[in-house]
Motif scaffolding. Sequence first.
Motif: not given
Lengths: 222, 394
Positions: B85, B105, B107-108, B111-113, B116, B120
């Motif tokens: 977050r 979050d 990822r908001v 959001r690009q893979p 992410v 992660e």
Amino acid sequence: MVEHTVKAFDEDITRLRGLISEMGGLAEVALQEAMDALVKGDNELADKVVKGDKKIDALESEVDKLAVRVIALRAPMADDLREVIAALKIAGVVERIGDYSKNIAKASREIGDRKQFEPLTLLPAMADVAGEMVHDILTAYAARDPALAREVIATDEKVDAFYNSIFRNVVTHMVENPATITAGAQLLFVARNIERIGDHATNVAEMVHFAATGNYPPDDDE
Amino acid sequence: MEQRQPFPIAAWLIAAIASLGLFLAGADVWLAGAALLVWTGTLWLASSTPPPAPPREDDPPISRYRMSELIENSGSPILLVENGRVTVANRAARKTLGKHIVGQDARVAFRQPAAVKLIERGKSGIATIKGLVQRRDIWRVNLQKLSKGVGVVELVNMTAEADISRAHTDFVANASHELRTPLASIVGYVETLSESEDDLAPETRSKFLATILAEANRLQSLVSDLMSLSRIEAEKHDAPSEVISLREHVEQAARDAAGPDRQHRLLIEGEQDFRVEADARQIEQLVRNLVDNGLKYGAQNESVVVGLDEAKSGDARLTVRDFGEGIPPEHLPHLTRRFYRTDPGRSRASGGTGLGLAIVKHIVERHRGRMDIASEPGEGTLVTIRFPVARDAG
């Protein structure tokens, strides 16, 4: 947004939004790579797009599960309920966008000689507009921005106009060069897929607008 | 350090009263005395050892609040990500990604893979992503792990750098191409002339010679433009120190550029003079290039208007307007790039090197000025340049 008394609820909603954004990011890249594969005739890249779609599907079912769980456990109300419902619907639509990109990648493997195909230069321009829509709508979703959502809806006209002109262009080309009919038909499918991506971006835009304001955008022609 | 607390009078009084009570209640005098003694003694002992001071840390861990203060004014976007977050985003980050990202979050926000995946994984690392803000831009995401689940993300915009390195490669490729073309034709004509010395008609000979001369001239102007461009670029960071009167130089240079043949098409407007800190030679070169462009690409029966007046901001404003076919809007952003031509054939035929506006841009930058090119297809082009007026001019 106001924080909830139950912290876990906040966490669930945040996670839901994160998942949707992640899906969106993957779909965006899938469209970009599918078009690259189509233009360059890169079959490896096309395969990668086809494989990558599984990840989007997995995320969609994760969103579904989480959304249902939130509804069952937290009984959300008002804007929270809208948020969850919108997430549920958007996930389905974004998954479709991923599928269309996969279709484009598949079609790209069927097209043989790219040199003699004039419509191939129009398709990336069309995909650019559609890609821009997808990008903007994901940004609008992240920012909960109804104004940007309405802008995206307005852009769809451009994609439709592109579709019509490409359709005519490809048909004329096929009439003149019957040898290219197979490839031409594939290109028509690609154009169709891009057009559908534009429509789906519009659907997401409507859901974003709904989640943010509680209303559907005004000039809805349904 | 030993720190003795004052003797607890109140507590001792309670002890004394209690002992007195004990005595009055009929207890033995010795027993009451002993109770008082023990009580007082305990109080004394307890108060004489002060509680151990909390261990002082010379290097307290920085709190989240302190950290957000620390990064708030940094020029590059920096975010703190805790357990996936975004908890802190500095001003630049909020400006780049939007205010909404705080508390969301991660990822908001990204959001690009590739991003992410990086977040992660939760380890320090770098990812390059495309389309963070605009769809075509390139950003480097630099994640530094602080502790488990906590990381600092720094964003660096690489779009401009990608542009520059491309522009640099373009420049080398273009420059050698531009130099080679006239050279090849000179070599070709000279070879023809020397091989077939006798059987060439005198008209053909003179035609060939004229071509050689034209190409050599073009080569010469190209080399001199390249030289001045690199000189201006080298001086770009030393501001000019000389104070000159702008009007005199502008008018002189405009007339020079027009030459006797095109003098009637030149129109100079305005009366006001400005004193600016400038390099006179460069200002003249700038005006010459602009006026020459205007005369060359403007309609041949129309004038070119050179104006010098005061801008709203108080700066000196130099305008060069032509009434030609104008420049299509898609070319406008690229005009000041080296060797950029909207219509390669025409520009080369009229003797352009493709460096004129690039030189103008560098001169304007060196003089801390601002340049704007506006053009309406079919109407003409207006180049506006603003120079700051010298402070001591009064």
